[in-house]
Write a protein that holds these residues in place. Sequence first.
Motif, PDB file in Angstrom:
ATOM      1  N   ASP A 225      -1.941  -2.076   2.102  1.00 26.49           N
ATOM      2  CA  ASP A 225      -1.184  -1.310   2.827  1.00 26.49           C
ATOM      3  C   ASP A 225       0.231  -2.093   2.616  1.00 26.49           C
ATOM      4  N   HIS A 226       1.143  -1.787   1.783  1.00 23.51           N
ATOM      5  CA  HIS A 226       2.192  -2.608   1.481  1.00 23.51           C
ATOM      6  C   HIS A 226       3.201  -2.354   2.377  1.00 23.51           C
ATOM      7  N   ASP A 227       3.444  -1.454   3.220  1.00 23.03           N
ATOM      8  CA  ASP A 227       4.456  -1.304   4.156  1.00 23.03           C
ATOM      9  C   ASP A 227       3.912  -1.343   5.485  1.00 23.03           C
ATOM     10  N   ASP A 229       2.323   0.261   7.542  1.00 22.74           N
ATOM     11  CA  ASP A 229       2.273   1.351   8.564  1.00 22.74           C
ATOM     12  C   ASP A 229       1.017   1.977   9.182  1.00 22.74           C
ATOM     13  N   VAL A 231      -1.213   3.204   6.674  1.00 19.67           N
ATOM     14  CA  VAL A 231      -1.645   4.058   5.968  1.00 19.67           C
ATOM     15  C   VAL A 231      -1.842   3.228   4.395  1.00 19.67           C
ATOM     16  N   TYR A 232      -2.965   3.295   4.097  1.00 20.13           N
ATOM     17  CA  TYR A 232      -3.257   2.486   2.834  1.00 20.13           C
ATOM     18  C   TYR A 232      -2.200   3.133   1.549  1.00 20.13           C
ATOM     19  N   ASP A 233      -2.033   2.153   0.543  1.00 18.12           N
ATOM     20  CA  ASP A 233      -1.385   2.786  -0.607  1.00 18.12           C
ATOM     21  C   ASP A 233      -1.996   3.898  -1.091  1.00 18.12           C
ATOM     22  N   GLU A 236      -0.903   6.985   0.017  1.00 13.56           N
ATOM     23  CA  GLU A 236       0.515   7.359  -0.168  1.00 13.56           C
ATOM     24  C   GLU A 236       0.726   7.577  -1.437  1.00 13.56           C
ATOM     25  N   PHE A 272       4.790   4.202  -0.324  1.00 13.11           N
ATOM     26  CA  PHE A 272       3.865   3.224  -0.070  1.00 13.11           C
ATOM     27  C   PHE A 272       4.909   1.750   0.553  1.00 13.11           C
TER      28      PHE A 272
HETATM   29 CA   LIG Z   1       1.263   2.149   3.973  1.00  8.53          CA
END
Ligand SMILES: [Ca+2]
Length: 372
Positions: A225-227, A229, A231-233, A236, A272
């Motif tokens: 989950d790079h950002d 937030d 929500v997994y990549d 996204e 993402f």
């Molecule tokens: Ca994310």
Amino acid sequence: MNKFKYYFILLLAGISLVSCSKKDDDDPVVVPVNDYTVQYKADNDSIIKYLKTNYIQEVTADFDVKIAKIPAGGTQISIWDQTTYPLETRDVFNDNITYKVYYLTLRKGTGQAPMNTDRIYATYTGTLLNGTVFDSSYNIPGIWDLDGQGSRGVFVDGWKEIFPKFNIGTSNPIGSDGVQTYDNFGAGVMFLPSGLAYYASATAAIPAYSPLVFSFKLYDLTRTDHDLDGVYDYQEDINHDGYVYDFSDKVAYPSPPASLVDDTDGDGNADFIDPDDDGDGYTTRFEITKPTGATYSGLSKYYPYDPILDNPKTPNTDESEIWGIPRRPTGALTDPTKPESITNPKAFVKEDYTDLPRLRIHLDKTYPFQKN
Ligand SMILES: [Ca+2]
Ligand SMILES: [Ca+2]
Ligand SMILES: [Ca+2]
Ligand SMILES: [Ca+2]
């Protein structure tokens, strides 16, 4: 394994240094780097020649593959012509050109596919087109981050593009020897032009501008989950092609292919890596936070992307989340005599949290209502 990892990290460190000096225009560059288009054409010719003059000697029951040169006068069927493992291709946008990458699926695998930004658990053997093995994990799985970041980061861009075409396996109970084994894992071979490998960077084992052949097995993955937030990549990836790309550097990517862009609000930052996916001024984190005192139960403060089931391995804890991130509510108006508005919203109904497909509120810039 540790020894192998140590060598590999040293190798990567060496490459990263060379790559940095190559890409920094202020540094003196001793040897000009070949034009990508020209080099790709040469590499592609070499790869096609390789595919037409080598054959699959053996694929073992454990999906180890042996490729050998067809001897003079030999009747073996080339990789190019054989049909047991049909040669596949994937178009890869990199260095602002589109590469056509050849690969073989020995077995697809039965589990999930990694995104090009996920962590994978895999083995590999790397070979030059002349058949020389330059590196191998010797069937000992290693952990690699396809996003290319950190000490486990993958530097071979071709890996990021081809591993997502495969699926992970199923894990067996850990044996008495403490070894984790897998069944039904993905296994394949990728034939990479140098532009998707180490390009101008030479090492003792790999000459500059070497196309590389990697055979590999994909056992397992960890989602990212790079950002951060929630929500997994892979959730996204709004065009569902299995890939997400960061094209936020407008100089490097003046006009990326539209088919590779997953950017809900069109601000140049892919979902993402965008903390506010729909650009409505509310962060995704805020939008997926459950309201205080919500009737809807679950341990987490945030709605999961989709409802999740209880973990049967922890009987004393109920991890189930029966409500996923909702869509804009579709129930009854607070005051049915007035139109829907910020002061007269509709009520959420159960289906708003579970229906598929649904436009989840973090991707719907009409909700929450804008304060004007
Ligand atoms: Ca994310
Ligand atoms: Ca995508
Ligand atoms: Ca965006
Ligand atoms: Ca938002």
